[in-house]
Design a protein around this motif. Structure first.
Motif, PDB file in Angstrom:
ATOM      1  N   UNK A  39       0.807  -1.224   0.000  1.00 19.01           N
ATOM      2  CA  UNK A  39       0.000   0.000   0.000  1.00 19.01           C
ATOM      3  C   UNK A  39       0.837   1.269   0.000  1.00 19.01           C
ATOM      4  N   UNK A  40       2.035   1.177   0.565  1.00 23.02           N
ATOM      5  CA  UNK A  40       2.876   2.371   0.632  1.00 23.02           C
ATOM      6  C   UNK A  40       4.349   1.949   0.605  1.00 23.02           C
ATOM      7  N   UNK A  41       5.201   2.909   0.217  1.00 17.58           N
ATOM      8  CA  UNK A  41       6.642   2.671   0.256  1.00 17.58           C
ATOM      9  C   UNK A  41       7.087   2.489   1.705  1.00 17.58           C
ATOM     10  N   UNK A  42       8.139   1.764   1.909  1.00 16.63           N
ATOM     11  CA  UNK A  42       8.737   1.546   3.236  1.00 16.63           C
ATOM     12  C   UNK A  42       7.764   0.895   4.221  1.00 16.63           C
ATOM     13  N   UNK A  43       6.707   0.264   3.699  1.00 18.56           N
ATOM     14  CA  UNK A  43       5.658  -0.249   4.588  1.00 18.56           C
ATOM     15  C   UNK A  43       6.190  -1.252   5.608  1.00 18.56           C
ATOM     16  N   UNK A  44       7.150  -2.089   5.186  1.00 22.15           N
ATOM     17  CA  UNK A  44       7.636  -3.127   6.101  1.00 22.15           C
ATOM     18  C   UNK A  44       8.501  -2.559   7.220  1.00 22.15           C
ATOM     19  N   UNK A  45       9.034  -1.355   7.046  1.00 20.33           N
ATOM     20  CA  UNK A  45      10.035  -0.884   7.995  1.00 20.33           C
ATOM     21  C   UNK A  45       9.645   0.372   8.762  1.00 20.33           C
ATOM     22  N   UNK A  46       8.552   1.023   8.381  1.00 20.05           N
ATOM     23  CA  UNK A  46       8.261   2.267   9.100  1.00 20.05           C
ATOM     24  C   UNK A  46       6.770   2.596   9.076  1.00 20.05           C
ATOM     25  N   UNK A  47       6.462   3.731   9.697  1.00 19.11           N
ATOM     26  CA  UNK A  47       5.074   4.139   9.880  1.00 19.11           C
ATOM     27  C   UNK A  47       4.513   4.817   8.636  1.00 19.11           C
ATOM     28  N   UNK A  48       3.209   4.966   8.651  1.00 18.56           N
ATOM     29  CA  UNK A  48       2.503   5.700   7.594  1.00 18.56           C
ATOM     30  C   UNK A  48       3.073   7.117   7.449  1.00 18.56           C
ATOM     31  N   UNK A  49       3.361   7.751   8.607  1.00 19.30           N
ATOM     32  CA  UNK A  49       3.819   9.144   8.576  1.00 19.30           C
ATOM     33  C   UNK A  49       5.133   9.289   7.797  1.00 19.30           C
TER      34      UNK A  49
END
Lengths: 106, 404
Positions: free
Chosen positions: B176-186
């Motif tokens: 759904x978003x970049x960096x989803x596995x490693x960080x928050x939505x923000x």
């Protein structure tokens, strides 16, 4: 090529030569000078390449960036002469530079 | 005496040699590497080495003379193919058999490869080693259309360098978003916004189904959102622990070579260090495998102490960094879904931090151009001191007050 002298905490001196454009940190690492860890390889991310710049060169080593200053705020035994050696680029102006090393980088 | 054999010649191997000699280890050391280069830093590969700002020899962690001075033999361009734990030998691809007293795996990791149709077409690259970057560089020219597969750190760093170079960059991310596995939505939202402002097209929820060659010789990337034309593709879809030789030798492996808090594998004469090691972290209270410089360095230091008979538990707060454009992201700890997310500062100023609270204390921090938040955050994670989310969220409350 500019010469740089590193003085370890125990007084042992290492004078090395390194090409313009390299950093003071790289000059130490390439010449196997002990006492500069540089864990992050010069990304200004770890504060383990702390040195004290000889006052004679204070005006020549360039200004600290905000990032470097704040990283230094969290290093040990910081003084007015403290710099992160990965952020000082060598040039002919710095020939003869003398930096001292802290007791430990961690 | 047969001494120490180290399989893998990366960051962990270099640190292990340095620390072993610093701790007084006398026997010979042999380091086996399957690349052509002495141990080098990988983080700049997707940053200043890719951009051309950093020459190859500046990547070397130590000058080649270091290994000779340390009485450590570097055997490069050769792969270790088998280990016999009973005979205590390592067999190399050229047939040589090396006896060891102590063995260390510092084998690192290898890229996860695309398996979709057409994934082996020319023009599709990965970014893991110096040779990979050298293969990419001739194609890395202004005006070329680059598709980056995978919106993780490697993908986004590559996209940043490419955008600055003037390539037309599209990042495709299956989640759904970049960096989803490693960080928050923000943090994901922030970096996606930064890349878009730099002219990068980011397509999320966009899996890649395959590749074809177009009539003009360029590539067509088939995605869930339609076809994209590309001159080159760089895939950054994760890395896998390099554990096959260890596993075949009979060492316990499970998402990495399983080691204890002293970096010891399931055989008393064998250690595993760095990306390839699944290790317990007492500070985090769980096992994990880390892909980072910090882990390679600190675990190598701990392993060296074990090897010389002064064992010390490896227990450090993990830290990482990522450079994109003028932004330095510094990360400490490991965030997880379900953490309480506390934002400090305004992302619009490009200087802010996100804290992750778990059980009332800071478990992780992502700091963008925000060194105090990162440095104090590291301390707070280690101390597990209760932290007040309202105060953390207030930039007027100095970071130093939280450790006082």
């Amino acid at each position: 090529m500019p010469k740089v002298t590193f003085i370890e905490h125990n007084g042992k001196e290492h004078t090395v030569e390194a090409a313009n454009g390299l950093t003071v940190m790289e000059a130490a690492v390439k010449n196997l000078v002990p006492g500069i860890d540089a864990d992050c390889g010069g990304a200004c991310a770890c504060a383990t390449c702390h040195v004290y710049v000889d006052p004679a060169f204070a005006g020549k080593v360039g200004e600290k960036s905000d990032m470097e200053q704040t990283m230094l705020d969290f290093a040990n035994e910081v003084t007015d002469q403290s710099r992160l050696s990965c952020q000082i680029k060598l040039s002919d102006d710095l020939d003869g530079l003398v930096v001292r090393l802290p007791t430990s980088q961690h | 005496m047969s001494g120490m054999v180290v399989i893998g010649a990366g960051q962990a191997a270099s640190q292990l040699v340095a620390s072993l000699r610093a701790e007084g280890y006398q026997p010979p050391i042999t380091v086996i590497g399957d690349e052509a280069f002495p141990p080098y830093q990988r983080p700049p590969l997707s940053k200043k080495f890719l951009s051309g700002e950093m020459a190859e020899d500046r990547l070397y962690i130590k000058p080649p003379e270091f290994y000779a001075q340390a009485n450590a033999a570097l055997m490069l361009n050769v792969r270790a193919t088998a280990v016999d734990l009973t005979a205590k030998t390592v067999t190399l691809a050229d047939g040589a058999v090396l006896p060891y007293e102590t063995l260390a795996f510092t084998t690192g990791s290898r890229v996860r490869k695309l398996t979709v149709p057409g994934a082996d077409l020319p023009g599709i690259f990965y970014l893991r080693g110096i040779a990979d970057v050298k293969a990419i560089q001739p194609h890395f020219e202004a005006g070329k259309r680059l598709v980056v597969v995978g919106g993780g750190y490697i993908g986004l760093e590559t996209a940043a360098v490419a955008a600055k170079r003037g390539l037309k960059v599209t990042v495709v991310e299956a989640l759904e978003r970049c960096l989803q596995r490693v960080t928050s939505q923000q943090i994901s939202d922030f970096f996606e916004g930064v890349h878009r402002a730099e002219g990068v097209t980011i397509l999320t929820r966009t899996g890649v189904h395959g590749f074809d060659k177009a009539a003009d010789g360029s590539l067509v990337v088939h995605t869930a959102n339609g076809d994209i034309d590309a001159d080159l593709v760089i895939a950054g879809i994760g890395i896998l622990p390099e554990q096959e030789v260890a596993q075949a030798a009979g060492l316990v492996c499970e998402n990495g070579i399983v080691v204890d808090e002293y970096a010891r594998a399931s055989d008393p004469n064998v250690y595993a260090i760095g990306d390839c090691a699944n290790h317990p972290n007492p500070l985090l209270g769980r096992r994990l495998r880390l892909e980072s410089v910090q882990n390679a360095i600190d675990q190598a230091k701990a392993a060296a102490l074990s090897i010389v008979g002064r064992p010390k538990i490896y227990a450090e707060v993990p830290w990482f960094w990522s450079d994109q454009y003028d932004l330095k992201l510094q990360i400490a700890g490991i965030s997880a879904p379900g953490d309480e997310v506390v934002v400090r500062g305004d992302p619009a100023t490009r200087k802010f931090a996100v804290f992750y609270l778990r059980d009332g204390h800071v478990a992780a921090v992502d700091a963008v151009n925000a060194v105090p938040e990162y440095m104090i955050g590291r301390q707070l994670i280690a101390q597990k001191k209760p932290a007040d989310p309202a105060k953390l969220a207030d930039p007027a409350v100095p970071m130093k007050s939280f450790t006082a």
